[in-house]
Structures are given as C-alpha cells and as structure tokens.
Scaffold this motif. Structure first.
Motif, mmCIF file in Angstrom:
data_model
loop_
_atom_site.group_PDB
_atom_site.id
_atom_site.type_symbol
_atom_site.label_atom_id
_atom_site.label_comp_id
_atom_site.label_asym_id
_atom_site.label_seq_id
_atom_site.Cartn_x
_atom_site.Cartn_y
_atom_site.Cartn_z
ATOM 1 N N ALA A 1 0.848 -1.200 0.000
ATOM 2 C CA ALA A 1 0.000 0.000 0.000
ATOM 3 C C ALA A 1 0.876 1.240 0.000
ATOM 4 C CB ALA A 1 -0.915 -0.012 1.218
ATOM 5 N N LYS A 2 1.933 1.208 0.822
ATOM 6 C CA LYS A 2 2.830 2.366 0.900
ATOM 7 C C LYS A 2 3.515 2.623 -0.432
ATOM 8 C CE LYS A 2 4.090 2.572 5.741
ATOM 9 N NZ LYS A 2 4.927 1.801 6.651
ATOM 10 N N VAL A 3 3.965 1.536 -1.063
ATOM 11 C CA VAL A 3 4.670 1.696 -2.336
ATOM 12 C C VAL A 3 3.725 2.243 -3.406
ATOM 13 C CG1 VAL A 3 5.784 0.425 -4.221
ATOM 14 C CG2 VAL A 3 6.431 -0.026 -1.855
ATOM 15 N N ILE A 4 2.520 1.661 -3.470
ATOM 16 C CA ILE A 4 1.582 2.075 -4.512
ATOM 17 C C ILE A 4 1.173 3.532 -4.347
ATOM 18 C CG2 ILE A 4 -0.753 1.682 -5.422
ATOM 19 C CD1 ILE A 4 -0.269 -1.311 -4.885
ATOM 20 N N THR A 5 1.053 3.986 -3.096
ATOM 21 C CA THR A 5 0.636 5.379 -2.878
ATOM 22 C C THR A 5 1.819 6.339 -2.855
ATOM 23 O OG1 THR A 5 0.685 4.951 -0.512
ATOM 24 C CG2 THR A 5 -1.463 4.788 -1.597
ATOM 25 N N ASN A 6 3.024 5.813 -2.975
ATOM 26 C CA ASN A 6 4.209 6.673 -2.939
ATOM 27 C C ASN A 6 4.347 7.447 -4.263
ATOM 28 O OD1 ASN A 6 7.041 7.225 -3.692
ATOM 29 N ND2 ASN A 6 7.496 6.391 -1.681
ATOM 30 N N PRO A 7 4.381 8.794 -4.183
ATOM 31 C CA PRO A 7 4.448 9.590 -5.423
ATOM 32 C C PRO A 7 5.690 9.271 -6.261
ATOM 33 C CG PRO A 7 4.114 10.992 -3.486
ATOM 34 C CD PRO A 7 4.378 9.625 -2.972
ATOM 35 N N GLY A 8 6.803 8.978 -5.586
ATOM 36 C CA GLY A 8 8.026 8.628 -6.302
ATOM 37 C C GLY A 8 7.835 7.372 -7.139
ATOM 38 N N PHE A 9 7.188 6.354 -6.533
ATOM 39 C CA PHE A 9 6.955 5.115 -7.259
ATOM 40 C C PHE A 9 5.973 5.340 -8.406
ATOM 41 C CE2 PHE A 9 4.679 1.178 -8.137
ATOM 42 C CZ PHE A 9 5.731 0.314 -8.371
ATOM 43 N N GLN A 10 4.925 6.129 -8.118
ATOM 44 C CA GLN A 10 3.932 6.392 -9.170
ATOM 45 C C GLN A 10 4.570 7.057 -10.372
ATOM 46 O OE1 GLN A 10 0.984 8.648 -7.086
ATOM 47 N NE2 GLN A 10 0.008 6.830 -6.197
ATOM 48 N N SER A 11 5.418 8.047 -10.104
ATOM 49 C CA SER A 11 6.034 8.733 -11.241
ATOM 50 C C SER A 11 6.993 7.786 -11.969
ATOM 51 C CB SER A 11 6.692 10.038 -10.786
ATOM 52 O OG SER A 11 8.078 9.945 -10.825
ATOM 53 N N ALA A 12 7.692 6.920 -11.202
ATOM 54 C CA ALA A 12 8.568 5.929 -11.845
ATOM 55 C C ALA A 12 7.747 4.982 -12.712
ATOM 56 C CB ALA A 12 9.341 5.151 -10.791
ATOM 57 N N PHE A 13 6.569 4.623 -12.208
ATOM 58 C CA PHE A 13 5.677 3.738 -12.961
ATOM 59 C C PHE A 13 5.290 4.384 -14.297
ATOM 60 C CE2 PHE A 13 1.387 2.395 -14.124
ATOM 61 C CZ PHE A 13 1.493 1.010 -14.057
ATOM 62 N N PHE A 14 4.867 5.664 -14.235
ATOM 63 C CA PHE A 14 4.451 6.332 -15.477
ATOM 64 C C PHE A 14 5.631 6.566 -16.414
ATOM 65 C CE2 PHE A 14 0.744 7.437 -12.803
ATOM 66 C CZ PHE A 14 -0.212 6.798 -13.591
#
Lengths: 275, 318
Positions: free
Chosen positions: B87-100
């Motif tokens: 949950a923490k990783v998915i909601t982490n803005p850094g991870f989200q931007s890396a995902f996109f």
C-alpha cells in the motif's frame, strides 16, 4: 521480387547508410575522443577530431588508476563464466534432450521460468542470499549467477536435438558408458552450439553491470564496467579523455570477438531472442 | 526473454511428437541413465535454487515485512506487516512517477525500435544486393556493446559542449541541454534505448522474413500487387508470430529499463527519467529493503500481466 529497379536500390542504400552512420557515430566519438588531451576538452570541447593522436590517456589509465585490476577481475569473471556455461549447459542440455528419466517435465519448465524472470526483480533478495552465504564482496559472488545461464541450457537443448538417437543407441550397444557417450559422441557433434554458448556467456558476464555494482563493495572486487561507472559519476575530478579511453578498453574485447565470430553472436540472439 | 519461452513451448511439443517412437522411449530410462541425468542437471538446479527459487520466495516474504538494510544479516528479526508495504509503495508519489515514466519509455521505445528494425530487415532481406553483412553488423554492434562504456560515450557526446551540440551549432540549430532538462533527458534516454535495441528487432525480423516463401510474392506480383500492397497483405500477416514475439520481448525489456536512465541521468533531472528499476535500486540503497522488494514484486506482476495480455491480443485468429 527478383529485379529491383536501380532507383529503388539507390534509395535503400541511402537509407541504410544514414542509419548505419547514426549507429556507429558513438564509436567514432569514443575513438577520437580517447586521444584528446585535457586541455583540448577544455579549449574546444565539441571538436570531433583530436589535434594530434596522444596516447597519454591510455598510459595514465593503466599507470596510476586501478583500472588494470578491474580489467583483470572482468577477465577472471568472464573466463570462469565461459568454462562453466559451456560445460554445465552442455551437461544439462544433454540430459534434457537425450536422456530418459522421470522429472524431466518438471526441470524443463524451471529453465523457462528462470529465463523469463527479470533480473531487476531479483537482485535484492539475491543480495540477501549472498550475504547469508558470507560471499559478499567477492568475485565468487559476481560469478555465481552467470556461471550457468538458463538461456545457454535452452540453446544446448536445441542443439542436442540435432544429435541422432540412433548414434547414441549404437554406442550404448557397443558398451559405452554414459560419460563416454557425452564426451566422445555428444560434445564433438554440438560444436556450433558450444561456440554460441561460449560467446553468449562471455557477453553476459562481461557486460553484467547491476549485479557487480551491488555486490562489489570495495575497489579490489570491481569489474571494469563498475570501475568505469564509478569514475564517470565522479566526473568533476576525472577527465573525459581518461573515461573515453576506459570505455574503449572495455569495448575492445567484444568488438574484436564480434569481428571474427559475428555468426555466433547473431545466431545466439536469433535462436534465443534475448536482450 | 519471453521470446524464448514461447518458442520453446511450440518447438518442444513438436519435436517430441516428431521423434519416431519417441513417447515410448522417453518414459523409461535405465538406472544409469536416470542417475546421469540428475547428476548432469545438478549444477543448473543448484544455481536455480540459489539465485531464482529462494530469492523469489524471499522477495515475496520480505515485501510483507518491515525489513531494512540492518536485517539483511539477520532476516528473522523482521516484523510481519502484511500488505502495508505494498500500500505504501503504490501510494508513494516517487513510485507512481517511476511507474508512469516506465510506461512512457515502453510506449516511445518499443514502436520506434520495432518499426526501424522491420524497415532495416526488409531492406536487408531483398532491397539491396551487396554489403548485406556489413549493414547487418553495423546495426547490430550497439546490441552487444557494453552498456557502461556506451553510457560514458553518450554522456560525453550529449554534454552541453559535446560533439552533438557543436555539430548542431555548426548547422545553425539550437543546442539543447540534453541531460539537464526533463524533456531532453527523456529524449536522450529514448534515443539510447532505441539505438541499443533496433539491432535485436532487425535480426529477429530477418529470421522471420527468411521463413516467408518466395513463391507467394511471385504469385502476388503476377496478379499485379505493388510493393506496399505486398507488404501490407502478405508480409505483415505472415510475420504476425514474429511480431508478437518481438513485441513481448521489447516490452518486457523496456519495462525493466535500468542502465540507460541510471547511467545517463541517475533518473533525473527532477525524477523525469526514473524508471521502476531505478526506483527499486534507489530504495535498496536507502536501506528500505521491504519497499524495494515490494517494488520488485510489483514490477514482476506488471511484466507478467503485460506479457499475457500481449500474447492474447496478438494470437493468430482462427
């Protein structure tokens, strides 16, 4: 399709030459750049050609940097990887294609699975395993994951299918043992497969970056790519000339081999479709 | 690498069937044969267990805990936290931007590499008479190149005062800050990615083209089909399986993109080129082992889902 108009061909040649120039430009830059002096980089940084061909960068690279030992580490890692892969994947490929035993249908999917799993997803837990084994910061830890590549097992299994069963049955009837079958009949008949595996394992181990970066924690276990990347990240203090000379030295073994063994490089990738 | 997988599944079945009396022979082996087989497979099996089996279990296990760098030496001291880590990783803005960013690299690099690879393969297959080996080798060299050495060259070539900009300047064109501005940094990473993978696409397309029978073209030519018509109605449909394999292979390889962004820009500027793999590596470096492992597991899931979807979409229609 037989006859292509001269105009069509000329167009194709033009397109191919343009693409080729772009593909090869980086190699031209690194070659010429590696002979430039530091003052040239500062004075006229964008110049394509050096004012004169100075080999100072190469001398300095091997004289007062630890680059020689990084290269040595790379050669050791790759050498062991080649021997390991050629021997072990021949053995595994032979077993999977030519021997009858229960459990074969379990082992082969394992080969496939371990080919698909992206290495990026596994390097952290692999590091934990290596720490637990007490192998961190050793060449052994760098070599182990590339000592037997699933892809090589796959390739040897494909080549093994080309060895006729009849030949092996005949040798068995003549009383040849399993070891003799493998060394005397199987290995000599799969030469091109072994060459492909040797090339592929050399490429993989020589170009391996992320894993050595994680495992090699002191300079004496750096491989050449790790040393090069560490140096390039401290590029305020180091000259471009030295870095480019380092890049040339790291590229050279692969390029020389490619020049002579192009067929096996391309065969390896065509049969396997690897990155 | 998924290419291999599919091909195997196809060929292994076929080759077992092809072998005369194969099925009967396959089942039973002498005791010596069985022993030899397991002995011969043991190096592979041992390393598989050590570097794929155990790590896979460990990754899933550790991503459900609060493991940090300190726990690496004593992994049993961690606390079980369930899916909190995910949950923490998915909601982490850094991870989200890396995902996109990762998706963006896939969307930009895969079509360009493949289109270029196909065009080159078509030209090399029957568009020219001489120098085929030379062109093939030249396009292929970046594939085998050491990526660190390549990145050093690219950093130098695309530095503000490097040869790329000086050439652009000579032509009176603007000289962008290739590695320092988000838009240009993305462009540079994409260019390098395409440079490195076009050769692979070309080789695989060439292999596919060589399996297309020449007679079909001759028949089509007699019927008056032009070049484009032949490409569209014959070559591309017949290349469908090859295209599928290359699409999956390239997508998976760019989902895992690490070296290009890490070595060229460290994922910057402003995180604009940070891929999931770079994010995972960073978290590991920060000591956030559980977050790093959760990120790896998510990447693994993503790769798996994308591969399955692509196979379904591109499977030949009956």
């Amino acid at each position: 399709m037989k006859t292509l108009s001269p105009t069509r061909q000329a167009l194709n040649y033009t397109a191919l030459i343009v693409v080729t120039v772009f593909m090869l430009l980086p190699f031209v830059w690194v070659f010429f750049g590696s002979f430039k002096t530091q003052s040239e980089f500062l004075g006229n940084p964008g110049a394509w050609f050096p004012e004169s061909f100075q080999i100072d960068n190469y001398i300095q690279l091997f004289a007062d940097r630890e680059f020689g030992s990084y290269m040595m580490n790379s050669f050791v890692v790759s050498g062991v990887a080649i021997v390991g892969n050629v021997l072990f994947s021949a053995m595994a490929g032979y077993a999977l294609a030519k021997l009858r035993f229960r459990g074969k249908n379990v082992v082969f999917p394992l080969v496939i699975v371990s080919m698909i799993v992206p290495y990026v997803a596994l390097f952290v837990p692999q590091f934990v395993v290596v720490v637990q084994m007490g192998l961190v910061n050793s060449l052994v830890a760098i070599i182990l994951p590339v000592l037997i590549l699933p892809l090589c097992v796959f390739i040897m299994r494909q080549f093994a299918h080309g060895v006729p069963f009849e030949l092996m049955e005949a040798a068995r009837l003549d009383g040849a043992g399993e070891g003799r079958l493998f060394f005397r009949i199987f290995l000599p008949l799969t030469g091109p497969g072994l060459a492909t595996v040797a090339i592929l394992s050399f490429l993989t181990s020589w170009n391996n970056f992320l894993w050595p970066l994680v495992v090699a924690q002191s300079q004496d276990t750096y491989t050449a790519p790790v040393g090069l990347s560490v140096a390039s990240q401290a590029s305020n203090t180091i000259s471009f000339g030295l870095l480019l000379a380092g890049a040339v030295v790291v590229l050279l073994p692969i390029l020389i081999l490619f020049l002579f063994l192009q067929k096996y490089f391309i065969q390896g990738v065509a049969t396997a479709g690897l990155k | 690498m998924s290419t291999t997988a599919t091909r195997t599944m196809v060929t292994s079945g076929a080759s077992t069937r092809r072998r005369p009396g194969g099925t009967r022979r396959m089942r039973e082996g002498s005791k010596a044969e069985t022993t030899t087989a397991w002995l011969f497979l043991s190096p592979f099996l041992a390393l598989f267990l050590l570097f794929t089996g155990i790590p896979a279990i460990l990754a899933i296990g550790a991503s459900l805990t609060d493991m940090t760098a300190r726990d690496i030496r004593d992994p049993l001291g961690v606390n079980f936290t369930g899916f909190d880590g995910f949950a923490k990783v998915i909601t982490n803005p850094g991870f989200q931007s890396a995902f996109f960013n990762t998706i963006m690299f896939v969307v930009l690099c895969v079509p360009i590499s493949m289109a270029l690879g196909l065009a080159l393969a078509l030209m090399l297959n029957n568009g020219i008479r001489r120098l085929k080996t030379f062109f093939r080798a030249a396009v292929y060299v970046p594939v085998i190149t050491n990526i660190v050495a390549a990145a050093v060259i690219w950093q130098y070539a695309f530095s503000i005062t490097g040869p790329v900009n000086s050439s652009l300047g000579d032509l009176g064109l603007p000289e962008p800050n290739w590695l320092g501005e988000p838009g240009w940094a993305i462009t540079t990473v994409v260019l390098m990615g395409v440079w490195r993978t076009t050769g692979t696409c070309m080789i695989l397309f060439l292999a596919g083209l060589q399996a297309v029978p020449e007679e079909i073209y001759e028949a089509a030519a007699t019927d008056g089909a032009g070049t484009w018509r032949r490409l569209w109605s014959i070559t591309l449909p017949l290349l469908r399986p090859t295209t599928l394999l290359i699409t999956v292979l390239m997508t998976v390889s760019f989902l895992n993109i690490f070296e290009e962004p890490y070595l060229l820009t460290k994922g910057g500027p402003l995180g604009s080129t940070k891929s999931i793999a770079v994010w995972v590596y960073e978290q590991f470096g920060f000591g956030n082992v559980s977050a790093s492992m959760a990120g790896s597991v998510l990447l693994l899931l993503l790769v798996g889902i994308v591969a399955i979807v692509q196979f379904r979409m591109l499977r030949p229609k009956h």
